[in-house]
Design an enzyme around this catalytic site. Structure first.
Site, mmCIF file in Angstrom:
data_model
loop_
_atom_site.group_PDB
_atom_site.id
_atom_site.type_symbol
_atom_site.label_atom_id
_atom_site.label_comp_id
_atom_site.label_asym_id
_atom_site.label_seq_id
_atom_site.Cartn_x
_atom_site.Cartn_y
_atom_site.Cartn_z
ATOM 1 N N LYS A 53 3.683 0.005 10.457
ATOM 2 C CA LYS A 53 3.683 1.761 9.665
ATOM 3 C C LYS A 53 4.500 2.571 10.902
ATOM 4 O O LYS A 53 5.441 2.765 10.498
ATOM 5 C CB LYS A 53 2.289 1.890 9.949
ATOM 6 C CG LYS A 53 1.453 1.593 8.165
ATOM 7 C CD LYS A 53 0.764 2.538 7.766
ATOM 8 C CE LYS A 53 -0.413 2.167 6.917
ATOM 9 N NZ LYS A 53 -1.762 1.878 6.692
ATOM 10 N N GLN A 97 -6.484 5.225 9.314
ATOM 11 C CA GLN A 97 -6.318 3.968 8.751
ATOM 12 C C GLN A 97 -7.798 3.291 8.652
ATOM 13 O O GLN A 97 -8.574 3.811 9.721
ATOM 14 C CB GLN A 97 -6.461 3.278 9.952
ATOM 15 C CG GLN A 97 -5.938 1.545 9.550
ATOM 16 C CD GLN A 97 -4.522 1.447 8.403
ATOM 17 O OE1 GLN A 97 -3.868 1.151 8.593
ATOM 18 N NE2 GLN A 97 -5.311 0.566 7.502
ATOM 19 N N ASP A 120 -1.529 9.726 2.329
ATOM 20 C CA ASP A 120 -2.187 8.378 1.783
ATOM 21 C C ASP A 120 -2.905 9.147 0.000
ATOM 22 O O ASP A 120 -3.024 8.265 -0.615
ATOM 23 C CB ASP A 120 -3.387 8.129 2.060
ATOM 24 C CG ASP A 120 -3.405 6.562 2.644
ATOM 25 O OD1 ASP A 120 -2.719 5.984 3.069
ATOM 26 O OD2 ASP A 120 -4.162 5.976 3.496
#
Ligand code: NAP
Length: 282
Positions: A53, A97, A120
């Protein structure tokens, strides 16, 4: 014989478009869109995802920060870090994460991220917005699937769409997005009776199960569009999807490979969401 949907090529094209928009944003505002990723612990797969990422952000000009916390960090400490980032004007997107260590409640952490920075789109507010169709961000994997369909000229309207898998991050939002685009959607899961009766009438079949070789040619309709979200590691270390690619390739009209299909789109959509977040915060 199917046409292969080349997720790598489509992803590269979209990243090029994002890089141009990021450059224009930076020139106009004097700062770059920014993403902060928090990783707790040393899970090797998570470390690789976070590194990828970070690299992808740098490639398109998005500022990327990684905050690494020890596996024994308390939930309270993590939540207060998120509060700090929520109030930091220099941070446009925040991503924690997953998975988190067992002593931390993932839902509390995800929902603590400001909905405006929740790139997200896993928090309650963004999930609700996805269902109502009034959204700024979409979860990256289903959004990536929709982009693959759009850029391959595949219309969803009026199609029978079958999604295998009902997870919060893939199956459920995938079904919502297909429905928003006028598909008639069936969601299948491990308790579905007679899975084949559903898959065999799907014009568009999305598999997100996590089992290699799960979807075989005899389960699909002639001319179906087959989207393979699954990522499974075989004993020899190779990656494969849920779909028996060789068998289904002969029967489908379009098919995504693994690797090189949906996978590359997920990070691309994260870049897109970070840019959207930055624009919304101006
Ligand atoms: P998950 O949370 O484990 O969900 C799997 C789903 O498959 C569940 O809904 C489960 O049903 C269903 N299922 C399991 N066995 C089944 C069966 N025999 N028949 C029908 N349905 C069955 O997994 P996930 O997070 O959604 O991920 C799914 C796959 O996609 C994994 O391989 C993952 O690595 C991959 N993935 C890829 C990307 C990408 O970027 N390409 C992103 C995310 C995930 P129940 O709900 O009844 O248990």
């Amino acid at each position: 014989m199917a046409r292969i949907i080349d997720g790598k090529a489509i992803s590269a094209q979209i990243r090029g478009e994002i890089a141009e928009k990021v450059a224009a944003f930076t020139a106009q505002h004097g700062f770059s869109p920014s993403l902060t990723v928090i990783i707790v612990g040393e899970d090797p797969a998570s470390l690789v995802y976070v590194k990828n990422k970070h690299k992808a952000c740098e490639q398109v000009g998005i500022k990327s920060d990684i905050i690494r916390l020890p596996a024994d960090v308390s939930e309270t400490e993590l939540l207060s870090l998120i509060d700090k980032l929520n109030n930091d004007k220099g941070v446009n997107g925040i991503l924690v994460q997953l998975p988190l260590p067992k002593h931390i409640n993932e839902e509390s952490v995800i929902c603590r991220i400001s909905p405006k920075k929740d790139v997200d789109a896993f928090g309650y507010e963004n999930v609700g917005r996805i269902l109502t169709g009034n959204f700024d961000f979409l979860p990256c994997t289903p959004a990536g699937v929709m982009e693959l369909l759009h850029r391959s000229g595949i219309s969803v309207t009026g199609k029978d769409c079958v999604v295998i898998g009902r997870s919060n991050i893939v199956g459920k939002p995938m079904a919502a997005l297909l429905m928003h685009e006028n598909g008639t959607v069936t969601v299948c899961h491990s308790k579905t009776a007679d899975l084949r009766s559903h898959t065999s009438r799907a014009d568009i079949l999305v598999s997100s199960v996590g089992k290699a070789g799960f979807v075989t040619a005899d389960m699909i309709k002639d001319g179906a569009v087959i989207i393979d979200v699954g990522i499974n590691r075989l004993q020899d270390g190779k990656l494969t999807g849920d779909v028996d690619f060789e068998g289904c390739f002969e029967k489908a009209s379009y098919i995504t490979p693994v690797p090189g299909g949906v996978g590359p789109m997920t990070i691309t959509m994260l870049l897109q969401n970070t840019l959207t977040a930055a624009n919304k915060q101006i």
